[in-house]
Design an enzyme around this catalytic site. Sequence first.
Site, short mmCIF file in Angstrom:
data_model
loop_
_atom_site.label_atom_id
_atom_site.label_comp_id
_atom_site.label_asym_id
_atom_site.label_seq_id
_atom_site.Cartn_x
_atom_site.Cartn_y
_atom_site.Cartn_z
N GLY A 11 3.85 -15.86 24.99
CA GLY A 11 3.67 -14.71 25.90
C GLY A 11 3.98 -15.10 27.33
N ARG A 25 13.69 -27.06 41.72
CA ARG A 25 13.84 -27.61 43.08
C ARG A 25 13.39 -29.08 43.14
NH1 ARG A 25 13.57 -22.72 46.89
NH2 ARG A 25 15.43 -21.66 46.12
N ARG A 72 8.96 -15.82 20.74
CA ARG A 72 8.25 -16.57 19.71
C ARG A 72 9.28 -16.80 18.60
NH1 ARG A 72 2.86 -15.59 21.69
NH2 ARG A 72 2.60 -13.41 22.27
N ASP A 103 -0.71 -23.16 23.54
CA ASP A 103 -0.87 -24.33 22.66
C ASP A 103 0.12 -24.33 21.50
OD1 ASP A 103 -2.19 -22.23 21.54
OD2 ASP A 103 -4.14 -23.24 21.35
N THR A 125 -0.21 -19.16 30.20
CA THR A 125 -0.64 -18.01 29.39
C THR A 125 -1.76 -17.30 30.12
OG1 THR A 125 -1.93 -17.36 27.43
CG2 THR A 125 -1.99 -19.68 27.98
N ASP A 127 -4.23 -16.07 28.85
CA ASP A 127 -5.48 -16.16 28.08
C ASP A 127 -6.45 -17.24 28.57
OD1 ASP A 127 -4.32 -14.22 26.49
OD2 ASP A 127 -3.60 -15.65 25.00
N ASP A 129 -6.73 -20.21 27.43
CA ASP A 129 -7.36 -20.67 26.19
C ASP A 129 -6.86 -22.03 25.72
OD1 ASP A 129 -4.79 -19.92 25.58
OD2 ASP A 129 -5.30 -18.84 23.75
N ARG A 154 -13.84 3.10 36.84
CA ARG A 154 -15.22 3.34 37.29
C ARG A 154 -15.33 4.62 38.12
NH1 ARG A 154 -19.91 0.64 38.02
NH2 ARG A 154 -19.14 -1.39 37.38
N MET A 169 -7.12 -8.24 26.93
CA MET A 169 -6.45 -9.26 26.11
C MET A 169 -7.21 -10.59 26.13
SD MET A 169 -2.37 -8.86 26.56
CE MET A 169 -1.44 -7.78 25.49
N ARG A 171 -6.39 -12.96 23.27
CA ARG A 171 -6.23 -13.46 21.90
C ARG A 171 -7.61 -13.82 21.34
NH1 ARG A 171 -1.32 -17.28 19.79
NH2 ARG A 171 -0.09 -15.98 21.15
N HIS A 215 -23.31 6.39 34.35
CA HIS A 215 -22.07 5.92 33.71
C HIS A 215 -22.20 4.43 33.40
CE1 HIS A 215 -21.30 4.75 37.91
NE2 HIS A 215 -20.58 3.79 37.38
N ARG A 243 -15.28 7.18 26.45
CA ARG A 243 -13.82 7.07 26.42
C ARG A 243 -13.43 5.60 26.29
NH1 ARG A 243 -14.48 11.78 26.22
NH2 ARG A 243 -13.38 13.46 27.33
P1 ADP Z 1 1.67 -19.78 22.64
O1 ADP Z 1 2.58 -20.87 23.05
O2 ADP Z 1 1.43 -18.79 23.73
O3 ADP Z 1 0.40 -20.29 21.98
P2 ADP Z 1 2.68 -19.09 20.01
O4 ADP Z 1 1.50 -19.60 19.28
O5 ADP Z 1 3.32 -17.82 19.55
O6 ADP Z 1 2.42 -18.87 21.56
O7 ADP Z 1 3.77 -20.26 19.98
C1 ADP Z 1 5.03 -20.10 20.63
C2 ADP Z 1 6.11 -20.71 19.78
O8 ADP Z 1 5.88 -22.13 19.67
C3 ADP Z 1 6.17 -20.23 18.34
O9 ADP Z 1 6.82 -18.99 18.19
C4 ADP Z 1 6.94 -21.36 17.69
O10 ADP Z 1 8.32 -21.25 17.94
C5 ADP Z 1 6.42 -22.59 18.44
N1 ADP Z 1 5.37 -23.22 17.62
C6 ADP Z 1 4.11 -22.81 17.44
N2 ADP Z 1 3.44 -23.61 16.57
C7 ADP Z 1 4.34 -24.54 16.18
C8 ADP Z 1 4.29 -25.64 15.27
N3 ADP Z 1 3.19 -25.95 14.59
N4 ADP Z 1 5.42 -26.39 15.12
C9 ADP Z 1 6.55 -26.09 15.79
N5 ADP Z 1 6.65 -25.06 16.66
C10 ADP Z 1 5.58 -24.29 16.85
O1 F6P Z 2 -1.10 -14.92 24.65
C1 F6P Z 2 -0.90 -13.87 25.54
C2 F6P Z 2 -1.13 -12.54 24.85
O2 F6P Z 2 -0.88 -11.51 25.80
C3 F6P Z 2 -2.51 -12.37 24.22
O3 F6P Z 2 -3.50 -12.06 25.16
C4 F6P Z 2 -2.24 -11.27 23.22
O4 F6P Z 2 -3.13 -11.34 22.14
C5 F6P Z 2 -0.83 -11.57 22.78
O5 F6P Z 2 -0.23 -12.38 23.77
C6 F6P Z 2 0.02 -10.35 22.57
O6 F6P Z 2 1.23 -10.74 22.06
P1 F6P Z 2 2.52 -9.81 22.00
O7 F6P Z 2 3.10 -9.75 23.37
O8 F6P Z 2 3.41 -10.51 21.03
O9 F6P Z 2 2.06 -8.46 21.55
#
Ligand code: ADP
Ligand code: F6P
Length: 319
Positions: A11, A25, A72, A103, A125, A127, A129, A154, A169, A171, A215, A243
């Site tokens: 993302g 740079r 991805r 990750d 990211t 997130d 996370d 609000r 968001m 994840r 509210h 809502r």
């Molecule tokens: P993020 O990097 O935000 O955690 P993803 O989990 O979608 O997002 O991972 C991004 C990309 O990294 C994946 O689409 C894939 O190409 C690569 N990737 C993820 N896990 C692995 C893995 N175990 N081995 C090799 N490439 C990976």
């Molecule tokens: O990892 C960033 C993120 O925006 C998460 O917060 C969310 O769950 C996910 O990506 C959404 O992914 P996509 O853009 O593929 O819908």
Amino acid sequence: MKKIAVLTSGGDAPGMNAAIRAVVRRGIFKGLEVYGVRNGYNGLMAGNFVQMDLGSVGDIIHRGGTILRSARSERFKTVEGQHQALAHLKEFAIDGLVVMGGDGSFKGAGKLTAQGFPTIGIPGTIDNDIAGTDYTIGFDTAVNTAVEAIDKIRDTASSHERTYVIEVMGRDAGDIALWAGMCAGAESIIIPEDNYDIDDVIERIQKGHKRGKMHSIIVVAEGVCKGTDVGQLIEEKTGFDTRVTVLGHLQRGGSPTAYDRMVGSQMGAKAVDLLVEGAKGIMVGWKNGQLIHAPFEEAAKDKHAIDLSVYHLARSLSI
Ligand code: ADP
Ligand code: F6P
């Protein structure tokens, strides 16, 4: 180290452009040739490389998204995909690669390093996370975007005496929900790191109602459940006009905050310095307000942990 490349994966996140600018740079400052890889690992497997000069990263520090574009890629998870990528890196005579992402992206970078190719990871990211770092590029901007949106909600919640559920968001992580909920003064914050109890949420709304609060704002992290499910239960059990707003990808865009530009710039430059020093399989991170770096495996050993003391403080401030 003569030629390096940089890609963004997973993302996108505001501040990635500041980090790309810093990689390019700093690389040129250090006498390197720098290439951008378009479309993340898909571009690496397709040989979609473009040489970056100083001007190629001009006028981007304030822009959201990533000029290199992101993707991805399922194919990159396979050995064949990784071999294809390595062949293109060899074809372009690239000596080191900077991977910006989450990750998942670092797992991919780790696979290249295990096959002998130097990689450095930059956490990017919204997130927040990733294990082994207190901060990921984009989080601050996303939180500020969410807070601004909740402030607006609000206004109308108060005018119409309504309960609003706002899904954010993150994840599987509750960081965006916690920060946005705390800073927007939400009555309840629902995060994956604590047990979700709808009766507790309702009790808090009703307690507020009894003392004249007309509210309520409830922030729910997407990693727990859908905001619509929470909204439906609240309306059923309280009869209050409720809502639901899903903030969605709005949180991923926009001009990065100064903080994201600052961290992105420092991390980008550090990644280049590490490659020049001969480091590989390393993630740049941020701890206690300072740059750090650690091997991917070491960083991945800890589980990313939310600050639960802030969560309990938020609960006590919204009684
Ligand atoms: P993020 O990097 O935000 O955690 P993803 O989990 O979608 O997002 O991972 C991004 C990309 O990294 C994946 O689409 C894939 O190409 C690569 N990737 C993820 N896990 C692995 C893995 N175990 N081995 C090799 N490439 C990976
Ligand atoms: O990892 C960033 C993120 O925006 C998460 O917060 C969310 O769950 C996910 O990506 C959404 O992914 P996509 O853009 O593929 O819908």
